[in-house]
Design a protein around this motif. Structure first.
Motif, PDB file in Angstrom:
ATOM      1  N   ALA A  69       5.242  -7.458  -2.865  1.00 18.55           N
ATOM      2  CA  ALA A  69       4.466  -6.316  -2.361  1.00 18.55           C
ATOM      3  C   ALA A  69       4.982  -5.014  -2.993  1.00 18.55           C
ATOM      4  O   ALA A  69       4.191  -4.164  -3.425  1.00 18.55           O
ATOM      5  N   GLY A  77       2.050  -0.425   8.537  1.00 17.89           N
ATOM      6  CA  GLY A  77       3.122  -1.437   8.535  1.00 17.89           C
ATOM      7  C   GLY A  77       2.671  -2.867   8.374  1.00 17.89           C
ATOM      8  O   GLY A  77       3.343  -3.658   7.727  1.00 17.89           O
ATOM      9  N   GLY A  78       1.540  -3.236   8.998  1.00 15.58           N
ATOM     10  CA  GLY A  78       1.020  -4.600   8.865  1.00 15.58           C
ATOM     11  C   GLY A  78       2.085  -5.662   9.089  1.00 15.58           C
ATOM     12  O   GLY A  78       3.000  -5.491   9.913  1.00 15.58           O
ATOM     13  N   LEU A  93      -6.277   4.150   3.205  1.00 11.19           N
ATOM     14  CA  LEU A  93      -6.978   3.803   4.452  1.00 11.19           C
ATOM     15  C   LEU A  93      -6.254   2.681   5.166  1.00 11.19           C
ATOM     16  O   LEU A  93      -5.930   1.654   4.549  1.00 11.19           O
ATOM     17  N   GLY A 119       0.820  -1.216   0.000  1.00  7.43           N
ATOM     18  CA  GLY A 119       0.000   0.000   0.000  1.00  7.43           C
ATOM     19  C   GLY A 119       0.849   1.258   0.000  1.00  7.43           C
ATOM     20  O   GLY A 119       0.520   2.240  -0.685  1.00  7.43           O
TER      21      GLY A 119
HETATM   22  C1  FAD Z   1       7.231 -12.714  11.189  1.00 11.20           C
HETATM   23  C2  FAD Z   1       7.171 -12.559   9.701  1.00 11.20           C
HETATM   24  C3  FAD Z   1       8.340 -12.698   8.958  1.00 11.20           C
HETATM   25  C4  FAD Z   1       8.297 -12.538   7.555  1.00 11.20           C
HETATM   26  N1  FAD Z   1       9.468 -12.555   6.842  1.00 11.20           N
HETATM   27  C5  FAD Z   1       9.470 -12.271   5.522  1.00 11.20           C
HETATM   28  C6  FAD Z   1      10.690 -12.084   4.802  1.00 11.20           C
HETATM   29  O1  FAD Z   1      11.791 -12.124   5.351  1.00 11.20           O
HETATM   30  N2  FAD Z   1      10.598 -11.842   3.465  1.00 11.20           N
HETATM   31  C7  FAD Z   1       9.406 -11.771   2.797  1.00 11.20           C
HETATM   32  O2  FAD Z   1       9.405 -11.554   1.588  1.00 11.20           O
HETATM   33  N3  FAD Z   1       8.232 -11.895   3.465  1.00 11.20           N
HETATM   34  C8  FAD Z   1       8.248 -12.125   4.804  1.00 11.20           C
HETATM   35  N4  FAD Z   1       7.059 -12.223   5.491  1.00 11.20           N
HETATM   36  C9  FAD Z   1       5.807 -12.043   4.747  1.00 11.20           C
HETATM   37  C10 FAD Z   1       5.648 -10.565   4.399  1.00 11.20           C
HETATM   38  O3  FAD Z   1       6.025  -9.767   5.503  1.00 11.20           O
HETATM   39  C11 FAD Z   1       4.229 -10.217   3.996  1.00 11.20           C
HETATM   40  O4  FAD Z   1       3.709 -11.155   3.099  1.00 11.20           O
HETATM   41  C12 FAD Z   1       4.215  -8.832   3.342  1.00 11.20           C
HETATM   42  O5  FAD Z   1       4.770  -7.895   4.233  1.00 11.20           O
HETATM   43  C13 FAD Z   1       2.821  -8.429   2.952  1.00 11.20           C
HETATM   44  O6  FAD Z   1       2.825  -7.071   2.608  1.00 11.20           O
HETATM   45  P1  FAD Z   1       1.437  -6.374   2.285  1.00 11.20           P
HETATM   46  O7  FAD Z   1       1.726  -4.937   2.088  1.00 11.20           O
HETATM   47  O8  FAD Z   1       0.737  -7.125   1.231  1.00 11.20           O
HETATM   48  O9  FAD Z   1       0.587  -6.606   3.610  1.00 11.20           O
HETATM   49  P2  FAD Z   1       0.803  -6.043   5.092  1.00 11.20           P
HETATM   50  O10 FAD Z   1       2.173  -5.536   5.296  1.00 11.20           O
HETATM   51  O11 FAD Z   1       0.318  -7.086   6.028  1.00 11.20           O
HETATM   52  O12 FAD Z   1      -0.167  -4.786   5.113  1.00 11.20           O
HETATM   53  C14 FAD Z   1      -1.566  -4.942   5.016  1.00 11.20           C
HETATM   54  C15 FAD Z   1      -2.200  -3.795   5.765  1.00 11.20           C
HETATM   55  O13 FAD Z   1      -3.588  -3.738   5.451  1.00 11.20           O
HETATM   56  C16 FAD Z   1      -4.293  -3.395   6.628  1.00 11.20           C
HETATM   57  N5  FAD Z   1      -5.700  -3.781   6.487  1.00 11.20           N
HETATM   58  C17 FAD Z   1      -6.243  -5.017   6.572  1.00 11.20           C
HETATM   59  N6  FAD Z   1      -7.549  -4.965   6.396  1.00 11.20           N
HETATM   60  C18 FAD Z   1      -7.880  -3.654   6.210  1.00 11.20           C
HETATM   61  C19 FAD Z   1      -9.096  -2.955   6.000  1.00 11.20           C
HETATM   62  N7  FAD Z   1     -10.291  -3.572   5.998  1.00 11.20           N
HETATM   63  N8  FAD Z   1      -9.049  -1.605   5.823  1.00 11.20           N
HETATM   64  C20 FAD Z   1      -7.852  -0.928   5.873  1.00 11.20           C
HETATM   65  N9  FAD Z   1      -6.686  -1.554   6.098  1.00 11.20           N
HETATM   66  C21 FAD Z   1      -6.689  -2.899   6.244  1.00 11.20           C
HETATM   67  C22 FAD Z   1      -3.554  -4.149   7.713  1.00 11.20           C
HETATM   68  O14 FAD Z   1      -3.838  -3.637   9.004  1.00 11.20           O
HETATM   69  C23 FAD Z   1      -2.103  -3.950   7.279  1.00 11.20           C
HETATM   70  O15 FAD Z   1      -1.543  -2.799   7.846  1.00 11.20           O
HETATM   71  C24 FAD Z   1       7.065 -12.329   6.891  1.00 11.20           C
HETATM   72  C25 FAD Z   1       5.887 -12.186   7.642  1.00 11.20           C
HETATM   73  C26 FAD Z   1       5.931 -12.275   9.040  1.00 11.20           C
HETATM   74  C27 FAD Z   1       4.670 -12.071   9.820  1.00 11.20           C
END
Ligand code: FAD
Length: 466
Positions: free
Chosen positions: A439, A39-40, A32, A15
């Motif tokens: 991402a 950070g999620g 949003l 995002g």
């Molecule tokens: C402990 C851990 C270690 C990891 N290590 C690695 C690694 O080393 N390398 C790697 O590639 N991946 C790793 N991953 C996986 C990776 O971190 C995630 O798959 C990636 O960060 C996802 O990014 P994203 O932006 O799609 O989602 P996220 O970073 O999860 O962000 C999604 C956001 O959307 C928000 N959201 C949800 N629903 C709603 C809603 N209805 N309205 C508004 N906001 C909403 C959430 O609150 C969140 O802030 C790891 C994950 C974890 C938990």
């Protein structure tokens, strides 16, 4: 009714990359975030990002290319990943690496990590990376960010185009119109007991450690509008976490990729330790009582990488999470395993790697990289290890423009998705760094596609990956 060019749901890495890219292109953006902070899962992550052909690799004399990365990704994914999505990642990964660097994201080190045939794990400090991108998004006058503002439903016009978001803020219901597109970047469903019970009952005993807001809201919203779903059969946990990792500190150690073996509660090996930690997770969950330990010696311990999320074994020991003993027999007693069995397991392993005849097929440290070393140089160490559901990956079907598609491969008009919410990219396996990588790459692609802009391969990309 309020209106804006783009509405982005979720402020993790996908995002934030989308918001910064769109904002810099001059679009008006509403971002949003459901939680009080951005950070999620991105903020909790192990911090590895998969890029190929980078200056960091070149400095170490590593000759890598987008094509080699694509080949590894298809091989790890068992060939069932969507080749077009993987190719799109290959085409834009290096350009995105440079984009992140240009935006102030600092890459700290390079490691050999799961699924790659060459060191390709570029580490970030997630606080630094997310903080920098968040700050940039806040600086852009055309980007508005609302925290504590969960999106609830998507609405469509008479022609079926998804064009409005219904969300809540300050206890009020609001609706905003998106003139050019709605981007789902709301992450996976690793914190939704309901969806996990539906789609991954085999992970019932896995720890839950993803971002607290990751409950699959975006998936539900997209399904309501006809989105197809991909990769549900490949939902896996991740092996390598200490049983306390569902607390505030996500203690994780992957000594097996540096030469440790993995044994069950009976002191027996059960798997080729060089496999993806997702596959290791499946194997570990099937062991008696779900118990397993990594076992290593001082030679592996000496490869501890200070400050690294996956390889800082000294830090795990300092936290009192690693058993240490001068002999394998003593170590076995400490972890309640029959001493003679553990000793025999280790000596059989040492013999097998000498003769190249490991019964589990182990030939390398990670995937097809790194030479195996015998476990013989005391003291010896054991780390109780378990499986965590940290990221779901299976998600809405998208095309290479990050448009959400229906079961007939037609775009759901107005709707885009990027990051963990999007399925189809990883296939049956998972390589480290590809999720944060995806991402960032597809977050940018989604923003540009929604604005009707082509994602150009930068000059840097074409030169370095040719
Ligand atoms: C402990 C851990 C270690 C990891 N290590 C690695 C690694 O080393 N390398 C790697 O590639 N991946 C790793 N991953 C996986 C990776 O971190 C995630 O798959 C990636 O960060 C996802 O990014 P994203 O932006 O799609 O989602 P996220 O970073 O999860 O962000 C999604 C956001 O959307 C928000 N959201 C949800 N629903 C709603 C809603 N209805 N309205 C508004 N906001 C909403 C959430 O609150 C969140 O802030 C790891 C994950 C974890 C938990």
């Amino acid at each position: 009714m309020d209106s804006t060019d783009l509405i982005i749901l979720g402020a993790g890495l996908a995002g934030l990359c989308a918001a910064v890219e769109a904002g810099e292109q001059g679009a008006s953006v509403l971002l949003l975030e459901k939680q009080p902070d951005v950070g999620g899962s991105s903020l909790l992550s192990g911090r590895y990002m998969a890029f190929a052909g980078t200056p960091m690799q070149q400095e170490k004399g590593l000759d890598d290319s987008s094509q080699a990365l694509i080949d590894d990704m298809m091989s790890v994914g068992g060939g069932v990943n969507d080749r077009e999505l993987v190719d799109a990642y290959g085409a834009h990964q290096l350009e995105t690496y440079h984009w992140l660097v240009d935006h102030g994201v600092e890459f700290k080190s390079l490691q050999a990590v799961s699924g790659h045939s060459i060191p390709r794990g570029h580490t970030i400090d997630s606080d630094q990376a997310i903080g920098t991108l968040f700050q940039r998004a806040q600086e852009l006058p055309n980007v508005t960010i609302y925290l504590d503002a969960p999106a609830k439903r998507l609405l469509s016009d008479a022609a079926g185009r998804v064009d409005r978001v219904y969300y809540e803020m300050d206890g009020e219901a609001r609706i905003t119109l998106a003139e050019k597109g709605i981007l789902l970047t709301s992450g996976g469903f690793s914190q939704s007991e309901e969806l996990l019970a539906q789609f991954a009952p085999h992970l019932k005993s896995a720890l839950r450690i993803g971002g607290l807001g990751n409950k699959g809201d975006g998936l539900l919203m997209a399904w309501e509008h006809g989105a197809w779903i991909r990769e549900l059969p490949y939902l896996n946990g991740t092996y390598g976490f200490h049983p306390t990792a569902d607390g505030p500190i996500k203690h994780q150690g992957l000594a097996f990729y540096k030469g440790a073996i993995i044994v069950n509660g009976n002191g027996k090996r059960f798997v080729n330790e060089s496999l993806s930690y997702k596959l290791l997770g499946n194997a570990a969950l099937k062991q008696p009582n779900g118990v397993s330990y990594q076992i290593w010696d001082q030679t592996v311990m000496d490869q501890s990488v200070p400050g690294d999320k996956l390889y800082d074994f000294d830090k795990l020991a300092n936290h009192g999470l690693v058993y240490q003993a001068n002999t394998l027999e003593e170590l076995a007693r400490d972890i309640d395993i029959d001493p003679a069995t553990l000793k025999q397991t280790v000596s059989e392993y040492n013999e097998a790697i000498k003769t190249g005849s490991d019964p589990f097929g182990r030939k390398t440290l990670t995937h097809n990289y790194g030479e195996l070393i015998p476990i013989e140089n005391g003291p010896f160490y054991a780390f109780r290890t378990t499986v965590a559901m940290l990221a779901t990956y299976a998600g809405v079907a998208v095309n290479t423009k990050a448009q959400v598609i229906n079961p007939y491969q037609e775009p759901v008009l107005g709707l885009y998705a990027a990051g963990e919410i999007a399925g189809g990219f990883h296939g049956a396996g998972y390589m480290t760094g590809s999720s944060l990588g995806k991402a960032s790459v597809f977050g940018r692609i989604a923003a540009l596609s929604a604005l009707g802009l082509d994602v150009q391969r930068s000059e840097k990309t074409s030169k370095s990956s040719s």
